[in-house]
Write an enzyme that holds these catalytic residues in place. Sequence first.
Site, PDB file in Angstrom:
ATOM      1  N   HIS A 165      31.867  46.144  40.442  1.00 41.94           N
ATOM      2  CA  HIS A 165      32.242  44.940  39.188  1.00 41.94           C
ATOM      3  C   HIS A 165      30.622  44.560  38.728  1.00 41.94           C
ATOM      4  O   HIS A 165      29.853  44.549  39.224  1.00 41.94           O
ATOM      5  CB  HIS A 165      32.655  43.790  39.748  1.00 41.94           C
ATOM      6  CG  HIS A 165      32.172  43.060  40.758  1.00 41.94           C
ATOM      7  ND1 HIS A 165      31.117  42.248  40.426  1.00 41.94           N
ATOM      8  CD2 HIS A 165      32.057  43.007  42.287  1.00 41.94           C
ATOM      9  CE1 HIS A 165      30.541  41.624  41.710  1.00 41.94           C
ATOM     10  NE2 HIS A 165      31.250  42.248  42.682  1.00 41.94           N
ATOM     11  N   THR A 179      27.830  38.574  38.219  1.00 40.25           N
ATOM     12  CA  THR A 179      28.639  37.445  38.225  1.00 40.25           C
ATOM     13  C   THR A 179      27.519  36.210  38.367  1.00 40.25           C
ATOM     14  O   THR A 179      26.142  36.569  38.898  1.00 40.25           O
ATOM     15  CB  THR A 179      29.512  37.147  39.295  1.00 40.25           C
ATOM     16  OG1 THR A 179      28.767  36.859  40.604  1.00 40.25           O
ATOM     17  CG2 THR A 179      30.527  38.162  39.516  1.00 40.25           C
ATOM     18  N   GLU A 190      36.975  42.708  48.510  1.00 44.30           N
ATOM     19  CA  GLU A 190      35.685  42.569  49.071  1.00 44.30           C
ATOM     20  C   GLU A 190      35.741  42.253  50.360  1.00 44.30           C
ATOM     21  O   GLU A 190      36.919  41.687  50.569  1.00 44.30           O
ATOM     22  CB  GLU A 190      34.610  41.895  48.238  1.00 44.30           C
ATOM     23  CG  GLU A 190      33.352  41.422  49.051  1.00 44.30           C
ATOM     24  CD  GLU A 190      32.595  42.699  49.064  1.00 44.30           C
ATOM     25  OE1 GLU A 190      32.788  43.645  50.002  1.00 44.30           O
ATOM     26  OE2 GLU A 190      31.566  43.046  48.240  1.00 44.30           O
ATOM     27  N   ARG A 206      38.729  43.439  37.507  1.00 44.89           N
ATOM     28  CA  ARG A 206      39.809  43.874  36.689  1.00 44.89           C
ATOM     29  C   ARG A 206      38.988  43.857  35.200  1.00 44.89           C
ATOM     30  O   ARG A 206      39.086  44.518  34.517  1.00 44.89           O
ATOM     31  CB  ARG A 206      41.025  42.722  36.864  1.00 44.89           C
ATOM     32  CG  ARG A 206      41.952  43.107  37.838  1.00 44.89           C
ATOM     33  CD  ARG A 206      43.216  42.274  37.822  1.00 44.89           C
ATOM     34  NE  ARG A 206      43.031  40.860  37.069  1.00 44.89           N
ATOM     35  CZ  ARG A 206      43.124  39.819  37.687  1.00 44.89           C
ATOM     36  NH1 ARG A 206      42.636  39.724  38.683  1.00 44.89           N
ATOM     37  NH2 ARG A 206      42.901  38.713  36.906  1.00 44.89           N
ATOM     38  N   GLY A 218      32.211  37.214  48.504  1.00 47.56           N
ATOM     39  CA  GLY A 218      33.557  37.869  49.255  1.00 47.56           C
ATOM     40  C   GLY A 218      34.740  37.702  48.431  1.00 47.56           C
ATOM     41  O   GLY A 218      34.865  38.637  47.577  1.00 47.56           O
TER      42      GLY A 218
END
Length: 193
Positions: free
Chosen positions: A10, A13, A90, A65, A23
């Site tokens: 991903h 963030t 994760e 996603r 997590g």
Amino acid sequence: MAPTLYFIRHGETDWNVDARLQGQRDIPINAKGRVQAAEAGRRLATILPEPDSLPWIVSPMSRTRETAEIARAAIGLPPERYGMDDRLKELTFGEWEGKTWQDLRAVDAPAVATRFRSKWDFVPPDGESYAMLRDRIAGWLQTVGQDTVVVSHGGVARVLCVLRAGLAEADAADADIWQGRLLVFRGDTAEWI
């Protein structure tokens, strides 16, 4: 021969930037993460002439996603055409999620020291170890019958490096797992593209 896996971690963030343990907390990707997701899609298109010919299996977390949807859109594919599998989540850091290593050292330095001595086997309070995650991912791998695009997390990539490429567990626990690139598992090798 085992199917080829085209693995995308991903995008970044804000918790990645802050070095917070995510997590299984559902943290969205940030602006840089959206750029990384598009880059990963374009990289995939350079090595797969028809990236929509393969199944895309994604962790159900929002950051994975969104990464999958941006990657697919970047190469002209319908964004939401992918499957999800809970086993690709994760590993959970349990009570440690949302905290930084600095935060944790201030409240439980001995546990943090133990974790850094044995990252693979350490289980945080109400959490999961890489060894436990390995068992979950090994079960998922048994269901993969064809080449597949996978969008998941750093811990999952580390476990796949052990299961598919034979990387030592201690080395895998410390391996860099890049965002915006592809980790291709072909045969018994893993290669960053």
